[in-house]
Design a protein around this motif. Sequence first.
Motif, PDB file in Angstrom:
ATOM      1  N   GLY A 213       0.779  -1.244   0.000  1.00 34.75           N
ATOM      2  CA  GLY A 213       0.000   0.000   0.000  1.00 34.75           C
ATOM      3  C   GLY A 213       0.807   1.290   0.000  1.00 34.75           C
ATOM      4  N   VAL A 214       1.789   1.377   0.870  1.00 41.08           N
ATOM      5  CA  VAL A 214       2.539   2.633   0.976  1.00 41.08           C
ATOM      6  C   VAL A 214       3.386   2.845  -0.278  1.00 41.08           C
ATOM      7  N   ALA A 215       4.028   1.794  -0.729  1.00 39.05           N
ATOM      8  CA  ALA A 215       4.839   1.905  -1.945  1.00 39.05           C
ATOM      9  C   ALA A 215       3.961   2.288  -3.134  1.00 39.05           C
ATOM     10  N   ALA A 216       2.741   1.731  -3.163  1.00 37.65           N
ATOM     11  CA  ALA A 216       1.821   2.053  -4.266  1.00 37.65           C
ATOM     12  C   ALA A 216       1.495   3.543  -4.279  1.00 37.65           C
ATOM     13  N   GLY A 217       1.226   4.094  -3.105  1.00 35.87           N
ATOM     14  CA  GLY A 217       0.886   5.517  -3.017  1.00 35.87           C
ATOM     15  C   GLY A 217       2.063   6.406  -3.393  1.00 35.87           C
ATOM     16  N   ILE A 218       3.213   6.075  -2.860  1.00 33.77           N
ATOM     17  CA  ILE A 218       4.402   6.888  -3.136  1.00 33.77           C
ATOM     18  C   ILE A 218       4.765   6.814  -4.623  1.00 33.77           C
ATOM     19  N   GLY A 219       4.690   5.634  -5.187  1.00 38.30           N
ATOM     20  CA  GLY A 219       5.031   5.463  -6.607  1.00 38.30           C
ATOM     21  C   GLY A 219       4.062   6.196  -7.522  1.00 38.30           C
ATOM     22  N   ALA A 220       2.792   6.199  -7.144  1.00 33.45           N
ATOM     23  CA  ALA A 220       1.803   6.906  -7.967  1.00 33.45           C
ATOM     24  C   ALA A 220       2.156   8.391  -8.054  1.00 33.45           C
ATOM     25  N   ALA A 221       2.645   8.930  -6.941  1.00 39.84           N
ATOM     26  CA  ALA A 221       2.979  10.360  -6.906  1.00 39.84           C
ATOM     27  C   ALA A 221       4.325  10.665  -7.559  1.00 39.84           C
ATOM     28  N   TRP A 222       5.319   9.848  -7.241  1.00 45.01           N
ATOM     29  CA  TRP A 222       6.673  10.136  -7.735  1.00 45.01           C
ATOM     30  C   TRP A 222       6.927   9.627  -9.140  1.00 45.01           C
ATOM     31  N   LYS A 223       6.497   8.393  -9.381  1.00 41.64           N
ATOM     32  CA  LYS A 223       6.900   7.730 -10.617  1.00 41.64           C
ATOM     33  C   LYS A 223       5.830   7.862 -11.703  1.00 41.64           C
ATOM     34  N   VAL A 224       4.583   7.622 -11.334  1.00 42.76           N
ATOM     35  CA  VAL A 224       3.517   7.630 -12.345  1.00 42.76           C
ATOM     36  C   VAL A 224       3.126   9.067 -12.693  1.00 42.76           C
ATOM     37  N   ALA A 225       2.759   9.865 -11.689  1.00 41.69           N
ATOM     38  CA  ALA A 225       2.379  11.256 -11.963  1.00 41.69           C
ATOM     39  C   ALA A 225       3.617  12.138 -12.128  1.00 41.69           C
ATOM     40  N   ASP A 226       4.669  11.835 -11.397  1.00 46.76           N
ATOM     41  CA  ASP A 226       5.887  12.649 -11.384  1.00 46.76           C
ATOM     42  C   ASP A 226       5.548  14.101 -11.015  1.00 46.76           C
ATOM     43  N   ILE A 227       4.930  14.259  -9.873  1.00 45.64           N
ATOM     44  CA  ILE A 227       4.451  15.568  -9.386  1.00 45.64           C
ATOM     45  C   ILE A 227       5.588  16.587  -9.332  1.00 45.64           C
ATOM     46  N   SER A 228       5.293  17.773  -9.832  1.00 45.43           N
ATOM     47  CA  SER A 228       6.326  18.816  -9.798  1.00 45.43           C
ATOM     48  C   SER A 228       6.025  19.832  -8.698  1.00 45.43           C
ATOM     49  N   LYS A 229       7.056  20.575  -8.334  1.00 43.62           N
ATOM     50  CA  LYS A 229       6.993  21.565  -7.251  1.00 43.62           C
ATOM     51  C   LYS A 229       5.880  22.578  -7.516  1.00 43.62           C
ATOM     52  N   GLY A 230       5.197  22.949  -6.453  1.00 43.14           N
ATOM     53  CA  GLY A 230       4.170  23.980  -6.573  1.00 43.14           C
ATOM     54  C   GLY A 230       2.822  23.480  -7.078  1.00 43.14           C
TER      55      GLY A 230
END
Length: 375
Positions: free
Chosen positions: A176-193
Motif C-alpha cells: 500500500g505505501v509503496a503504491a501511493g508513493i510510486g503513484a505520486a513520484w513515478k507515475v504522476a511525477d508531481i512537480s513543485k508547486g
Amino acid sequence: SKSAGVITCRAAVAWGPGQPLLLEEVEVDPPSAMEIRIKVVCTSLCRSDVTQWQSQAQPDLFPRIFGHEASGIVESVGEGVTEFQAGDHVLTVFIGECQSCKHCESGKSNMCQKLGLERRGVMHSDQKTRFRVKGKPVYHYCAVSSFSEYTVVHSGCAVKISPDVRMERACLLSCGVAAGIGAAWKVADISKGSTVVIFGLGTVGLSVAQAAKSRGASRIIGVDINPEKYEKGKVFGVTEYINPEECKEPVQQVIKQITDGGADYSFECIGDTNIVSTALQSCCDGWGMTVTLGVPKTKTEISTHYAFLLTGRTLKGSLFGGWRPKSDLPSLVEKYSKGEIQLDELVTHDIPFESINEAFNLMKEGSCLRCVIHM
Ligand code: APR
Ligand code: ZN
C-alpha cells in the motif's frame, strides 16, 4: 537447508468468503525450484486482503490463506536459488520481477509476464499450492499468503532488505505505501508547486500525500467521507479537506472553484470506479492528470464523458505505484531507514497473530489505517 522437509505451523485459514479466519495447523511444503520458504515476522493487513476475503467472486478458492504485505526471514531455498540464503531478511511482493521477460527487460513496466498478479490461488510455476490443512490443499493469495508462520514464495516475489531495517514497519512498503508513493513520484511525477487532490485518505491516499508533500506540492486537498481521517491527513501534508457529503454541489465543482479550473493531479485511492470520473473532472484542462490506484470492490467498469479527455486530461492506471519490486523497492526501504519516508505514523494497531480477526474488523469498520500483525 535445501533438503528441508515439510513444516507444520499455524496459519489463519479462511474457510469461506467473509468467514472469520481460524488458526489451524497447516503443512507447508519445502520450496520448489526457484522458490524460497520464509518465516513470516510481521504482516500488515491491506484493504485488498479484506476485499478479496469478502468477495463472493471466487467461492471455489477456499480454504485460503490471505495476506501479502509482509516481512520475514528466509528459512530455506529451493533448487537454483542463488540470490537468497537462509537467514536473509526479506519483504514479499504481490507482483514479482523475473528480470528476463519482455516487460522486465523494457525497464519501463512492472507488469512482469512470468510473475504477474496471481489470481487463481496457486503458485506461478506449477499451478499448485504449497499448503495443506487437514489433508486438503489450501489456496494461496497473490502467491504470497503471509497469514501463516511459514510460507513459500517465488524468489522473484521477494526483495532482500538489510537486517537493520525494522521489520515491524517495513512490511508496509510491501504494497500500500509503496503504491501511493510510486503513484505520486513515478507515475504522476508531481512537480513543485502543484495542486493535488486525493480521493480517499486511507493508507494509500496518505502515502500519496506524503510523497506529494516531499515533491513540494503547494496544495494537497484530501477528499474523504470520514472526517476522522483529516487529523491524520495533516501529519502527511494534507492542507485542505473536503467532505463530499457536506458539499452543496458535486465535489468536482467545488474543487474546480477553489483551484481556478481544476487541480494539476488527482488520485483515486478509494477503490470505487465511479470516483474515476469525479477525479478526472477535478483536474484541469490541458495538463490535468488522474492516476488510479484503488482496486474496485464492486463495479469494475469506468465511464466518463469523452470531453474530459478531448480537453487534454490524462487518465493513468497503476499497480504497485509503477515500481519494479527488485529494482526499485530497496531504495524505498533505504529512504525509510533515513527518515525520508514515514511509515510508523500509518500504523494504528499492533496485533498478535491470535487476534488477526480484530484487524479484519477494524478495517471493515474503517477505524484503522494499518494494523501490523506480529507472528
Ligand atoms: N468518497 C470519499 N472517500 C471515500 C468514499 C467516497 N465515496 N468511500 C470511501 N472513502 C474513504 C474511506 O473513508 C477511507 O478513508 O476512502 C478511504 C479508503 O481507505 P482504506 O479503506 O483504508 O483503504 P486503503 O488501504 O488506503 O486502500 C485504498 O487502494 O490498493 C487499493 O485495495 C485498495 O481499493 C483500495 C484503495
Ligand atoms: Zn518478468
